[in-house]
Enzyme design. Structure first.
Site, short mmCIF file in Angstrom:
data_model
loop_
_atom_site.label_atom_id
_atom_site.label_comp_id
_atom_site.label_asym_id
_atom_site.label_seq_id
_atom_site.Cartn_x
_atom_site.Cartn_y
_atom_site.Cartn_z
N ASP A 17 0.86 -1.19 0.00
CA ASP A 17 0.00 0.00 0.00
C ASP A 17 0.90 1.24 0.00
OD1 ASP A 17 -3.14 0.72 1.26
OD2 ASP A 17 -1.59 2.25 1.18
N ASP A 112 -3.63 2.24 -5.47
CA ASP A 112 -2.39 2.27 -4.67
C ASP A 112 -2.15 1.03 -3.81
OD1 ASP A 112 -3.89 2.67 -2.25
OD2 ASP A 112 -2.25 3.90 -1.48
N GLU A 113 -2.97 0.00 -3.95
CA GLU A 113 -2.71 -1.19 -3.13
C GLU A 113 -3.04 -2.47 -3.87
OE1 GLU A 113 -5.42 -1.99 0.22
OE2 GLU A 113 -6.59 -0.30 -0.49
P1 TTP Z 1 -5.32 5.05 1.04
O1 TTP Z 1 -4.29 3.98 0.79
O2 TTP Z 1 -6.46 4.71 1.92
O3 TTP Z 1 -4.63 6.33 1.69
P2 TTP Z 1 -3.26 7.00 1.37
O4 TTP Z 1 -2.43 6.19 0.43
O5 TTP Z 1 -3.49 8.40 0.94
O6 TTP Z 1 -2.56 7.07 2.80
P3 TTP Z 1 -1.92 5.87 3.65
O7 TTP Z 1 -0.48 6.23 3.81
O8 TTP Z 1 -2.65 5.89 4.94
O9 TTP Z 1 -2.12 4.60 2.86
O10 TTP Z 1 -5.90 5.55 -0.31
C1 TTP Z 1 -5.13 5.64 -1.51
C2 TTP Z 1 -5.56 6.85 -2.33
O11 TTP Z 1 -6.94 6.75 -2.64
C3 TTP Z 1 -5.38 8.16 -1.62
O12 TTP Z 1 -4.08 8.70 -1.79
C4 TTP Z 1 -6.46 9.01 -2.22
C5 TTP Z 1 -7.56 8.04 -2.62
N1 TTP Z 1 -8.66 8.11 -1.63
C6 TTP Z 1 -9.78 8.91 -1.92
O13 TTP Z 1 -9.85 9.51 -2.99
N2 TTP Z 1 -10.77 9.01 -0.98
C7 TTP Z 1 -10.72 8.35 0.24
O14 TTP Z 1 -11.65 8.49 1.07
C8 TTP Z 1 -9.58 7.53 0.52
C9 TTP Z 1 -9.48 6.80 1.84
C10 TTP Z 1 -8.58 7.44 -0.44
MG MG Z 2 -2.18 4.08 0.69
#
Ligand code: TTP
Ligand code: MG
Length: 358
Positions: A17, A112-113
């Site tokens: 992730d 992203d994951e």
């Molecule tokens: P996430 O992996 O949930 O968050 P992140 O990568 O920004 O942060 P973390 O380090 O905690 O993993 O989500 C991945 C991407 O998806 C994030 O950068 C933006 C998008 N996203 C949205 O558009 N809306 C949302 O509510 C969430 C949770 C994520």
């Molecule tokens: Mg993330």
């Protein structure tokens, strides 16, 4: 049903992730944002909400899905910028390309994951921990972004684990640690357990895996039906879900984004010659029962426009790519080239073959 006494954990799952994904891409591409609280989202005057924010902003309590207005109250000097979806998609493809160096068994969950099943991977002497480290290093060196990873014999534990050493870290749960891990696990961490459910579980005195184990299977299924069954399973370290990959890929390819844009035929050809052996290797892994139908070249220009040229061929050879490259370059119109890829089209499996696989 009693607590299972013997469970065989013979899979190696890695969950990767990206760290504050959209925000990290913006910080990479605009160093003025470094070290400052930054969020991606719509403007507050249009009732925008945030997609995500960087870790500096999180210190102020700013979070994903928060209204921009509320975030600005918590952190008045927060920079809020609109997202660039096409760039995030491109980075997502690049991340998947890095994953594919280690396994074909990739299940993306979002841009992203992804889950990777590396049970049969031979790299890093087959160590899932080292493969995860290698992947994270490649992402950092090649894409200038950081990722976190969870390594475990089960999908849901790998996903929970990837959060435990975030950002830029990883966490391993070995087979002999699963039982201890699920006993102590807060139920709120289990993917799919939402806010409403957790309130209900708490009201019943169920907070961690051990509570669920004590509560018992019958009572849980009576109360929660199908969800009760999965919750019981998770609390006992059971997650039979395989990593689901696209069953029938239409093509297999390799691509590379250059660290500096290129312009000339010779540079492009050198890149293709370099990519070719890896494409052969990937095709050999997939081919078995598949037929090659075409070869193609993909090219992305400095203005992010993209073009592909493909022709029918029944086998993979290097030579036809010269002509494909020449045709792609005819569309260059003085633009620099930022990405180049080569790929092989595959004939779809016949219906009967697909049925016999089920
Ligand atoms: P996430 O992996 O949930 O968050 P992140 O990568 O920004 O942060 P973390 O380090 O905690 O993993 O989500 C991945 C991407 O998806 C994030 O950068 C933006 C998008 N996203 C949205 O558009 N809306 C949302 O509510 C969430 C949770 C994520
Ligand atoms: Mg993330």
């Amino acid at each position: 049903m009693n607590t299972p006494t013997l469970l065989l954990y013979d899979r190696k799952i890695v969950h990767v992730d990206m760290d504050c994904f959209y925000a990290a891409v913006e910080m990479r591409d605009n160093p003025a944002f470094l070290g400052q609280p930054l969020a991606i989202g719509g403007p507050s005057d249009r009732r925008g909400v945030l997609s995500t924010c960087n870790y500096e902003a999180r210190k102020f309590g700013v979070r994903s899905a928060m209204p921009t207005g509320q975030a600005l109250k918590l952190c008045p000097h927060l920079r809020v910028v609109p997202g660039r979806m096409s760039v995030y998609k491109e980075v997502s493809e690049q991340i998947r390309e890095i994953f594919s160096r280690y396994t074909d068994k990739i299940e993306p969950l979002s841009l992203d994951e992804a889950y990777l099943d590396v049970t049969d991977s031979t790299q890093c002497s087959g160590s899932a921990t080292l493969i995860a480290k290698d992947i994270r290093t490649a992402i950092e060196n090649e894409l200038h972004l950081t990722a976190s990873a969870g390594i475990a014999p089960l999908k849901f534990i790998a996903k929970i684990a990837s959060d435990l050493n975030k950002p830029n870290g990883q966490f391993v749960v070995r087979p002999d640690e699963v039982a201890g891990f699920v006993e102590k696990l807060a139920l709120s961490k289990i993917p799919g357990v939402g806010k409403v459910t957790i309130r209900k579980l708490h009201a019943m005195g169920l907070r961690c895996g051990a509570d669920v184990q004590e509560f018992g299977h019958v009572a849980l299924v009576e109360q929660f039906g199908k969800f009760g069954q999965s919750l019981w399973e998770r609390a006992h370290g059971i997650d039979p879900r395989p990593v689901v990959t696209t069953r029938d890929p239409k093509s297999v390819g390799i691509e590379r984004t250059f660290s500096r844009n290129i312009r000339h035929f010779d540079e492009c050809w050198a890149a293709i010659v370099e990519q070719f052996p890896e494409l052969e290797r990937r095709l050999a892994r997939k081919l078995e029962d598949r037929e090659v139908t075409k070869l193609g070249v993909k090219m992305k220009f400095a203005d992010f426009q993209q073009t592909t040229v493909e022709h029918q061929y029944d086998r993979l050879e290097l030579e036809p790519f010269q002509q494909l490259l020449t045709q792609a370059m005819a569309r260059q119109h003085a633009r620099e080239i930022r990405l180049l890829g080569i790929y092989v089209g595959l004939r779809p499996k016949r219906k009967t073959e697909q049925l016999s696989l089920i």
